[in-house]
Design a protein around this motif. Sequence first.
Motif, PDB file in Angstrom:
ATOM      1  N   MET A  37     -27.643   4.607  72.067  1.00 48.97           N
ATOM      2  CA  MET A  37     -28.304   3.988  70.909  1.00 48.97           C
ATOM      3  C   MET A  37     -29.699   3.479  71.282  1.00 48.97           C
ATOM      4  O   MET A  37     -30.660   3.685  70.555  1.00 48.97           O
ATOM      5  CB  MET A  37     -27.469   2.816  70.366  1.00 48.97           C
TER       6      MET A  37
ATOM      7  N   GLY B  43     -24.719  14.005  66.063  1.00 46.21           N
ATOM      8  CA  GLY B  43     -23.784  13.224  65.237  1.00 46.21           C
ATOM      9  C   GLY B  43     -24.244  11.794  65.084  1.00 46.21           C
ATOM     10  O   GLY B  43     -24.247  11.241  63.982  1.00 46.21           O
ATOM     11  N   VAL B  44     -24.641  11.183  66.184  1.00 44.19           N
ATOM     12  CA  VAL B  44     -25.094   9.794  66.137  1.00 44.19           C
ATOM     13  C   VAL B  44     -26.413   9.687  65.357  1.00 44.19           C
ATOM     14  O   VAL B  44     -26.592   8.831  64.504  1.00 44.19           O
ATOM     15  CB  VAL B  44     -25.252   9.212  67.558  1.00 44.19           C
TER      16      VAL B  44
ATOM     17  N   PHE C  92     -25.832   9.897  61.725  1.00 46.95           N
ATOM     18  CA  PHE C  92     -24.922   8.894  61.153  1.00 46.95           C
ATOM     19  C   PHE C  92     -25.690   7.671  60.673  1.00 46.95           C
ATOM     20  O   PHE C  92     -25.414   7.106  59.631  1.00 46.95           O
ATOM     21  CB  PHE C  92     -23.894   8.477  62.213  1.00 46.95           C
ATOM     22  N   TYR C  93     -26.674   7.251  61.447  1.00 46.83           N
ATOM     23  CA  TYR C  93     -27.375   6.012  61.143  1.00 46.83           C
ATOM     24  C   TYR C  93     -28.629   6.282  60.309  1.00 46.83           C
ATOM     25  O   TYR C  93     -29.440   7.143  60.658  1.00 46.83           O
ATOM     26  CB  TYR C  93     -27.770   5.305  62.443  1.00 46.83           C
ATOM     27  N   SER C  94     -28.786   5.509  59.252  1.00 47.01           N
ATOM     28  CA  SER C  94     -29.865   5.831  58.320  1.00 47.01           C
ATOM     29  C   SER C  94     -31.249   5.512  58.875  1.00 47.01           C
ATOM     30  O   SER C  94     -32.244   6.023  58.386  1.00 47.01           O
ATOM     31  CB  SER C  94     -29.651   5.089  57.002  1.00 47.01           C
ATOM     32  N   GLN C  95     -31.317   4.689  59.928  1.00 42.04           N
ATOM     33  CA  GLN C  95     -32.643   4.383  60.470  1.00 42.04           C
ATOM     34  C   GLN C  95     -33.213   5.493  61.329  1.00 42.04           C
ATOM     35  O   GLN C  95     -34.397   5.532  61.586  1.00 42.04           O
ATOM     36  CB  GLN C  95     -32.581   3.097  61.304  1.00 42.04           C
ATOM     37  N   PHE C  96     -32.337   6.376  61.788  1.00 42.74           N
ATOM     38  CA  PHE C  96     -32.824   7.520  62.554  1.00 42.74           C
ATOM     39  C   PHE C  96     -33.190   8.630  61.583  1.00 42.74           C
ATOM     40  O   PHE C  96     -32.463   8.905  60.636  1.00 42.74           O
ATOM     41  CB  PHE C  96     -31.764   8.018  63.541  1.00 42.74           C
TER      42      PHE C  96
ATOM     43  N   ARG D 193     -31.678  -1.021  52.651  1.00 45.39           N
ATOM     44  CA  ARG D 193     -30.675  -2.042  52.350  1.00 45.39           C
ATOM     45  C   ARG D 193     -31.384  -3.379  52.313  1.00 45.39           C
ATOM     46  O   ARG D 193     -32.552  -3.493  52.659  1.00 45.39           O
ATOM     47  CB  ARG D 193     -29.597  -2.027  53.440  1.00 45.39           C
TER      48      ARG D 193
ATOM     49  N   GLY E 263     -28.858   0.780  60.893  1.00 44.37           N
ATOM     50  CA  GLY E 263     -28.768   1.011  59.465  1.00 44.37           C
ATOM     51  C   GLY E 263     -27.476   1.674  59.031  1.00 44.37           C
ATOM     52  O   GLY E 263     -27.498   2.717  58.399  1.00 44.37           O
ATOM     53  N   ALA E 264     -26.347   1.106  59.424  1.00 48.11           N
ATOM     54  CA  ALA E 264     -25.065   1.582  58.904  1.00 48.11           C
ATOM     55  C   ALA E 264     -24.240   0.352  58.545  1.00 48.11           C
ATOM     56  O   ALA E 264     -23.861  -0.423  59.407  1.00 48.11           O
ATOM     57  CB  ALA E 264     -24.346   2.438  59.922  1.00 48.11           C
TER      58      ALA E 264
ATOM     59  N   VAL F  17     -21.242   0.019  57.597  1.00 48.25           N
ATOM     60  CA  VAL F  17     -19.865  -0.013  58.092  1.00 48.25           C
ATOM     61  C   VAL F  17     -19.781  -0.670  59.473  1.00 48.25           C
ATOM     62  O   VAL F  17     -18.734  -1.162  59.881  1.00 48.25           O
ATOM     63  CB  VAL F  17     -19.253   1.414  58.088  1.00 48.25           C
ATOM     64  N   CYS F  18     -20.890  -0.716  60.195  1.00 46.06           N
ATOM     65  CA  CYS F  18     -20.874  -1.322  61.523  1.00 46.06           C
ATOM     66  C   CYS F  18     -20.657  -2.834  61.486  1.00 46.06           C
ATOM     67  O   CYS F  18     -20.492  -3.468  62.520  1.00 46.06           O
ATOM     68  CB  CYS F  18     -22.156  -0.998  62.293  1.00 46.06           C
TER      69      CYS F  18
ATOM     70  N   ARG G 182     -20.953   7.063  67.005  1.00 45.81           N
ATOM     71  CA  ARG G 182     -21.051   6.857  65.573  1.00 45.81           C
ATOM     72  C   ARG G 182     -20.176   5.662  65.208  1.00 45.81           C
ATOM     73  O   ARG G 182     -19.071   5.512  65.718  1.00 45.81           O
ATOM     74  CB  ARG G 182     -20.519   8.089  64.815  1.00 45.81           C
ATOM     75  N   GLY G 183     -20.676   4.836  64.331  1.00 42.03           N
ATOM     76  CA  GLY G 183     -19.936   3.614  64.002  1.00 42.03           C
ATOM     77  C   GLY G 183     -18.797   3.851  63.041  1.00 42.03           C
ATOM     78  O   GLY G 183     -18.885   3.519  61.866  1.00 42.03           O
ATOM     79  N   MET G 184     -17.735   4.443  63.532  1.00 42.39           N
ATOM     80  CA  MET G 184     -16.577   4.686  62.673  1.00 42.39           C
ATOM     81  C   MET G 184     -15.436   3.775  63.077  1.00 42.39           C
ATOM     82  O   MET G 184     -15.117   3.663  64.255  1.00 42.39           O
ATOM     83  CB  MET G 184     -16.139   6.141  62.786  1.00 42.39           C
TER      84      MET G 184
ATOM     85  N   PHE H 156     -23.609   2.121  46.448  1.00 43.00           N
ATOM     86  CA  PHE H 156     -23.786   1.573  47.797  1.00 43.00           C
ATOM     87  C   PHE H 156     -22.647   2.032  48.704  1.00 43.00           C
ATOM     88  O   PHE H 156     -22.868   2.531  49.806  1.00 43.00           O
ATOM     89  CB  PHE H 156     -23.802   0.034  47.690  1.00 43.00           C
TER      90      PHE H 156
ATOM     91  N   ASP I 161     -22.588   5.715  49.663  1.00 38.15           N
ATOM     92  CA  ASP I 161     -23.614   5.964  50.657  1.00 38.15           C
ATOM     93  C   ASP I 161     -23.185   5.483  52.043  1.00 38.15           C
ATOM     94  O   ASP I 161     -23.524   6.074  53.060  1.00 38.15           O
ATOM     95  CB  ASP I 161     -24.865   5.196  50.235  1.00 38.15           C
ATOM     96  N   GLU I 162     -22.481   4.370  52.083  1.00 37.62           N
ATOM     97  CA  GLU I 162     -22.167   3.733  53.353  1.00 37.62           C
ATOM     98  C   GLU I 162     -20.787   4.075  53.899  1.00 37.62           C
ATOM     99  O   GLU I 162     -20.462   3.693  55.017  1.00 37.62           O
ATOM    100  CB  GLU I 162     -22.301   2.208  53.227  1.00 37.62           C
TER     101      GLU I 162
ATOM    102  N   CYS J 200     -18.139   5.823  55.906  1.00 37.72           N
ATOM    103  CA  CYS J 200     -18.438   6.586  57.121  1.00 37.72           C
ATOM    104  C   CYS J 200     -17.866   7.998  57.045  1.00 37.72           C
ATOM    105  O   CYS J 200     -18.247   8.861  57.810  1.00 37.72           O
ATOM    106  CB  CYS J 200     -17.920   5.860  58.355  1.00 37.72           C
TER     107      CYS J 200
END
Lengths: 161, 618
Positions: free
Chosen positions: A32, A66-67, A70-74, A127, B302-303, B305-306, B320-322, B471, B474-475, B477
């Motif tokens: 990360m 995948g990572v 997954f994250y919207s900031q990337f 967000r 920016g997730a 679910v985390c 991945r934040g699952m 929301f 979108d979020e 996972c």
Amino acid sequence: MEFVFDWEANEENIRELKIFIKENKGKKGALMAVLHKAQDLFGYLPIEVQRMISEELRIPLSEIYGVATFYSQFSLIPKGKYKIGICLGTACYVKGAQEILEKLKEVLGIDVGQTTPDKKFSIDATRCLGACGLAPVMMINDDVYGRLTVDDIEEIINKYK
Amino acid sequence: MMTIQELNEIKERTLKTMELRLQKKDTGKHVLICGGPGCHSSNAGEIKEVFEEKIREKGLDDVKVTLAGCFGLCETGPNVEIYPEGIFYSRIKVEDIDKIVDSHLCKGEIVEELLYEGSIEDGNIKPVSEVDFYKKQVKIALRNCGIIDYENIDEYIALDGYQALAKVVLEMTPQEVIELMKEANLRGRGGAGFPAGRKWETAFKYPADQKYVICNADEGDPGAFMDRSILEGDPHSVLEAMAICGYAIGADQGFIYIRAEYPVAVHRLEVAIRQAREKGLLGKNIFGTDFNFDIELRLGAGAFVCGEGTALMESIEGKRGMPRPKIHRTAHRGLWGKPTIINNVETFANVPAIILKGADWFKSIGTEDSPGTKVFALGGKIKNTGLVEIPMGITLREIIFDIGGGIPNGKEFKAVQTGGPSGGCIPKEHLDTPVDFASLGKLGSIMGSGGMIVLDEDDCMVDIARFFLDFTVDESCGKCVPCREGTKRMLEILERIVNGEGTPEDLDRLESLAETITEGSLCGLGQTAANPVISTMKYFRDEYEAHVYEKRCPAGSCQALLEFFITEDCIGCTKCARNCPVSCIEGKVKERHVIDTGKCIKCGTCMEVCPVGAVIKR
């Protein structure tokens, strides 16, 4: 739109990223932090850079991709010189953030998640930015604009043109 | 290494420099400027610099200027307080500073036109502590916010900072700390309300070679910014509490997982961690004992679910934040499979105060079931948007009307949304409900992390439900089917309804989907995703039915269901007809115009251009 990664122009950044990776390799969960660093350096995560990270960290590219997705900031595409983040948190939404966003899209001619062809502006719907007292709020790079009305938008954008 | 004597020396020494602010001295002046999230964004930094410059120019040696944490009243920011009187100036612009320096600081004359409007009553000027917004508040988690300079560890120490950590490592056993925490019954402020003491005990009793403490600073609920304010205004309180937790459970490493959307908080935490390390308050052999504890920052990306505990740990591990299936408790097998305690920022911020003042003191505040206070972020259609800390058990009405000042522009209160995307909307007939974990749960909402968004008569409840589902979709996972597919289907139905294409069967379908998603989802995000729909359907079913049966939006908010109409106020200026993009307005000069609703695309241009406000939506 295709964006081509320029190895030569990014030579310095690549070197810096490689040093960062070396320093953090041993840390648990370093991926990360490395991706954050790469995003800072290049403004996005080009697939070429992901491939390099994969080799340096000995993590499969599929996992890195995948990572990264997954994250919207990337981001996988370059962001504009001026990154516009419009807050769509609840407090901003009930105070009319949606209309502000529509106006912004109209003025710049791009959708959320896109970058203008001259790479000057990009729009992201973010967000909650935690500045609910100023709702509705948008950020252009580090500048915060609060208590916005639809009529403010053109003037603000013109400042950056 | 820091000893308790050195800590006390810093405390005594620094307290002397803070006497004005604490109203223990009355010669000299102290200007406090709010550096909270809202004010920081509206130029508080520049205001501070200009104040300092002007004060230097005037040669006012006995005036001090400090940028402090959040004052709470974001609505009127940028805010400035002047001590020892406690005079509250609001909406300060750089141009106003001259006046304040010339009159107030030089001559002692208060500048009345710049005062916060609520501080004048019957011609008398009230100090900030007497203002309605602050009067009913009780500050524990925010105790130092707005008082201390957040980048100065000495000021934190002056107000008993790190005394709790000293007391714990020097005088108490881990068991005693846990007993005290259990006795105080501090319930998790992140949403679910699980008692922190019991959580700590579980981790303490589970033997392992390595344990971890995590502070969940992934404050993702839209409309909630209390954690941001605490981290930015009083970062050391969180560091100290994490070290206390580490001592209690036997961990030597802590992580703060913070969202990347909060760069200011990240920066202030980095400064705080560095200072604590330099003073030996983090690191090896804390207070000369064999207790070691250090803290690392980890950034989210920016997730939403985390914010869920197990997803957060996956993210720290670089994945991945699952969320994980809950086969094990995280207090047994958490981060990298080791016993882990996760508490949120506000929970931690309460801990040092409880250790120093005791469980009985803490329980004397709030209710039996929910002791202590809760911080709420008031937002939306409310006069005093901002941050408030209230004792548990006071009613929603007191928070929204007495503290929040009610609804602006003479509009009617409709509902208050608590708990973000996992919470629900509470209508006006339940305004007298006391705020605690159980009562809000009974109403179909949750306490959540403390976002409180007030909605007025212009807000469509179906659209609010749609907003939250949007929301969640979108979020989500994507790991489990009920959440991934179910929320998507719910959103589609809600979009149909707000577009006037809903059918009566859609309402039943929504209810059945809500039940399935709640029952079948893996983690808290999915299990609570339907709450905004369930609660609005329970209290505002008439609005859903109006959309479906009458194709009408009672709040006048859903664009597709509106009709534009020109009233008799029309002066026949032809401006609307000329600007209409589809030429659907007809009428002669100086005669009332008419809109052909069949052709109208509801763009609203006519309404915008009408000089006399004759175009209305209905």
